[in-house]
Design a protein around this motif. Structure first.
Motif, PDB file in Angstrom:
ATOM      1  N   ILE A  92       0.831  -1.208   0.000  1.00 49.44           N
ATOM      2  CA  ILE A  92       0.000   0.000   0.000  1.00 49.44           C
ATOM      3  C   ILE A  92       0.868   1.263   0.000  1.00 49.44           C
ATOM      4  CG2 ILE A  92      -0.255   0.193   2.498  1.00 49.44           C
ATOM      5  CD1 ILE A  92      -3.040   0.784  -0.095  1.00 49.44           C
ATOM      6  N   LEU A  93       2.092   1.175   0.512  1.00 48.87           N
ATOM      7  CA  LEU A  93       2.970   2.343   0.542  1.00 48.87           C
ATOM      8  C   LEU A  93       3.434   2.760  -0.852  1.00 48.87           C
ATOM      9  CD1 LEU A  93       5.114   1.499   3.698  1.00 48.87           C
ATOM     10  CD2 LEU A  93       3.125   3.021   3.518  1.00 48.87           C
ATOM     11  N   LYS A  94       3.304   1.874  -1.845  1.00 47.86           N
ATOM     12  CA  LYS A  94       3.672   2.197  -3.232  1.00 47.86           C
ATOM     13  C   LYS A  94       2.514   2.835  -3.989  1.00 47.86           C
ATOM     14  CE  LYS A  94       7.841   0.588  -3.261  1.00 47.86           C
ATOM     15  NZ  LYS A  94       8.954   1.507  -3.402  1.00 47.86           N
ATOM     16  N   VAL A  95       1.300   2.761  -3.438  1.00 50.26           N
ATOM     17  CA  VAL A  95       0.097   3.233  -4.131  1.00 50.26           C
ATOM     18  C   VAL A  95      -0.123   4.718  -3.854  1.00 50.26           C
ATOM     19  CG1 VAL A  95      -2.410   2.961  -4.349  1.00 50.26           C
ATOM     20  CG2 VAL A  95      -0.949   0.949  -4.038  1.00 50.26           C
ATOM     21  N   GLN A  96      -0.291   5.494  -4.926  1.00 46.70           N
ATOM     22  CA  GLN A  96      -0.587   6.916  -4.781  1.00 46.70           C
ATOM     23  C   GLN A  96      -2.088   7.169  -4.853  1.00 46.70           C
ATOM     24  OE1 GLN A  96       1.664   9.262  -7.579  1.00 46.70           O
ATOM     25  NE2 GLN A  96       3.601   8.411  -6.896  1.00 46.70           N
ATOM     26  N   GLU A  97      -2.760   6.530  -5.820  1.00 44.68           N
ATOM     27  CA  GLU A  97      -4.205   6.699  -5.950  1.00 44.68           C
ATOM     28  C   GLU A  97      -4.770   5.625  -6.858  1.00 44.68           C
ATOM     29  OE1 GLU A  97      -5.608  10.004  -8.802  1.00 44.68           O
ATOM     30  OE2 GLU A  97      -3.603  10.687  -8.213  1.00 44.68           O
ATOM     31  N   ILE A  98      -6.095   5.534  -6.859  1.00 41.77           N
ATOM     32  CA  ILE A  98      -6.818   4.591  -7.711  1.00 41.77           C
ATOM     33  C   ILE A  98      -7.779   5.410  -8.560  1.00 41.77           C
ATOM     34  CG2 ILE A  98      -8.388   2.618  -7.764  1.00 41.77           C
ATOM     35  CD1 ILE A  98      -7.292   1.970  -4.898  1.00 41.77           C
ATOM     36  N   ARG A  99      -7.746   5.179  -9.871  1.00 46.30           N
ATOM     37  CA  ARG A  99      -8.571   5.944 -10.801  1.00 46.30           C
ATOM     38  C   ARG A  99      -9.324   4.999 -11.727  1.00 46.30           C
ATOM     39  NH1 ARG A  99      -6.728  11.110 -11.798  1.00 46.30           N
ATOM     40  NH2 ARG A  99      -7.378  10.980 -13.971  1.00 46.30           N
ATOM     41  N   GLY A 100     -10.425   5.487 -12.255  1.00 52.53           N
ATOM     42  CA  GLY A 100     -11.111   4.740 -13.293  1.00 52.53           C
ATOM     43  C   GLY A 100     -10.268   4.755 -14.558  1.00 52.53           C
ATOM     44  N   TYR A 101     -10.442   3.744 -15.406  1.00 54.53           N
ATOM     45  CA  TYR A 101      -9.679   3.703 -16.654  1.00 54.53           C
ATOM     46  C   TYR A 101     -10.187   4.795 -17.578  1.00 54.53           C
ATOM     47  CZ  TYR A 101      -7.383   2.157 -20.874  1.00 54.53           C
ATOM     48  OH  TYR A 101      -6.603   2.122 -22.001  1.00 54.53           O
ATOM     49  N   GLU A 102      -9.264   5.497 -18.192  1.00 50.76           N
ATOM     50  CA  GLU A 102      -9.610   6.553 -19.140  1.00 50.76           C
ATOM     51  C   GLU A 102      -8.800   6.349 -20.409  1.00 50.76           C
ATOM     52  OE1 GLU A 102      -7.144  10.377 -17.904  1.00 50.76           O
ATOM     53  OE2 GLU A 102      -8.054   9.433 -16.160  1.00 50.76           O
ATOM     54  N   THR A 103      -9.206   7.004 -21.463  1.00 53.62           N
ATOM     55  CA  THR A 103      -8.507   6.889 -22.726  1.00 53.62           C
ATOM     56  C   THR A 103      -7.074   7.385 -22.570  1.00 53.62           C
ATOM     57  OG1 THR A 103     -10.579   7.265 -23.882  1.00 53.62           O
ATOM     58  CG2 THR A 103      -8.569   7.537 -25.155  1.00 53.62           C
ATOM     59  N   VAL A 104      -6.152   6.657 -23.176  1.00 50.28           N
ATOM     60  CA  VAL A 104      -4.737   7.002 -23.105  1.00 50.28           C
ATOM     61  C   VAL A 104      -4.266   7.488 -24.470  1.00 50.28           C
ATOM     62  CG1 VAL A 104      -4.271   5.316 -21.274  1.00 50.28           C
ATOM     63  CG2 VAL A 104      -3.948   4.669 -23.657  1.00 50.28           C
ATOM     64  N   THR A 105      -3.176   8.222 -24.459  1.00 49.93           N
ATOM     65  CA  THR A 105      -2.522   8.617 -25.704  1.00 49.93           C
ATOM     66  C   THR A 105      -1.531   7.522 -26.049  1.00 49.93           C
ATOM     67  OG1 THR A 105      -2.732  10.954 -25.135  1.00 49.93           O
ATOM     68  CG2 THR A 105      -1.093  10.375 -26.808  1.00 49.93           C
ATOM     69  N   GLN A 106      -1.746   6.861 -27.176  1.00 47.58           N
ATOM     70  CA  GLN A 106      -0.894   5.745 -27.559  1.00 47.58           C
ATOM     71  C   GLN A 106       0.453   6.243 -28.059  1.00 47.58           C
ATOM     72  OE1 GLN A 106      -3.225   3.398 -30.289  1.00 47.58           O
ATOM     73  NE2 GLN A 106      -4.264   2.364 -28.614  1.00 47.58           N
ATOM     74  N   ILE A 107       1.484   5.437 -27.818  1.00 50.32           N
ATOM     75  CA  ILE A 107       2.849   5.744 -28.227  1.00 50.32           C
ATOM     76  C   ILE A 107       3.253   4.756 -29.315  1.00 50.32           C
ATOM     77  CG2 ILE A 107       5.247   5.941 -27.465  1.00 50.32           C
ATOM     78  CD1 ILE A 107       3.394   7.973 -26.137  1.00 50.32           C
ATOM     79  N   ALA A 108       3.712   5.271 -30.449  1.00 52.23           N
ATOM     80  CA  ALA A 108       4.136   4.411 -31.558  1.00 52.23           C
ATOM     81  C   ALA A 108       5.320   3.539 -31.143  1.00 52.23           C
ATOM     82  CB  ALA A 108       4.523   5.266 -32.763  1.00 52.23           C
ATOM     83  N   ASN A 109       5.311   2.305 -31.617  1.00 50.00           N
ATOM     84  CA  ASN A 109       6.391   1.337 -31.389  1.00 50.00           C
ATOM     85  C   ASN A 109       6.616   0.985 -29.924  1.00 50.00           C
ATOM     86  OD1 ASN A 109       6.995   1.213 -34.186  1.00 50.00           O
ATOM     87  ND2 ASN A 109       8.114   3.134 -33.987  1.00 50.00           N
TER      88      ASN A 109
END
Length: 160
Positions: A28-45
């Motif tokens: 739990i000490l590594k966790v900053q927050e929990i969020r719903g999944y949202e659209t991401v900006t994809q990275i080529a390659n």
């Protein structure tokens, strides 16, 4: 295995999350927050498990899908899919999971060593197995989950 178990025997807290039918736990000490999944900006390659990046309050955060990283069957994203924002080697990183359930405190006696696996299986990221009532959690050392090459790919994605 018990590197963050308190010396007073009080145990350690883990955030429990699901991937497929399995339940995992992360410190739990590594966790900053929990969020719903949202659209991401994809990275080529980018590697397949790197879904892309999001802008989180001015910080570019790479998003890793643990289902892909763990070679699980493809699962669709739904209203239960969440992103756990973690501190991974001093980097803010998001990990996509099927859902989170609760925070569990495990006493040292409830954490067992991970079984030794033969062959080419990489299980260095498994801290141990946590047992509480009728539940079994695979305890993940989130910082051992990605190797040096993968971390370099995250850095390149965040810089893009």
């Amino acid at each position: 295995m018990t590197d963050n178990i308190k010396a007073d025997g009080a145990g350690a807290e883990f955030l429990a999350f699901r991937l497929g039918r399995e339940e995992y736990g992360v410190d739990i000490l590594k966790v900053q927050e929990i969020r719903g999944y949202e659209t991401v900006t994809q990275i080529a390659n980018a590697p397949a498990y790197l879904k892309g990046v999001i802008n989180l309050r001015g910080i570019i955060v790479p998003i890793i899908d643990l289902r892909i990283k763990f070679s699980q069957a493809a699962v669709s994203y739904d209203q239960y899919t969440v992103v756990i924002i973690v501190d991974l080697h001093d980097r803010t990183t998001g990990i996509v999971v099927d859902g989170v359930s609760d925070v569990l405190t495990l006493a040292p006696a409830q954490i067992k060593a991970a079984p030794l696996m033969s062959g080419d299986m990489d299980t260095d990221y498994i801290r141990g197995l946590g047992s509480i009532e009728d539940r079994m959690l695979i305890l993940v050392d989130i910082e051992r989950l990605l190797d040096t090459e993968e971390l370099a790919a995250l850095d390149a994605a965040a810089a893009a």
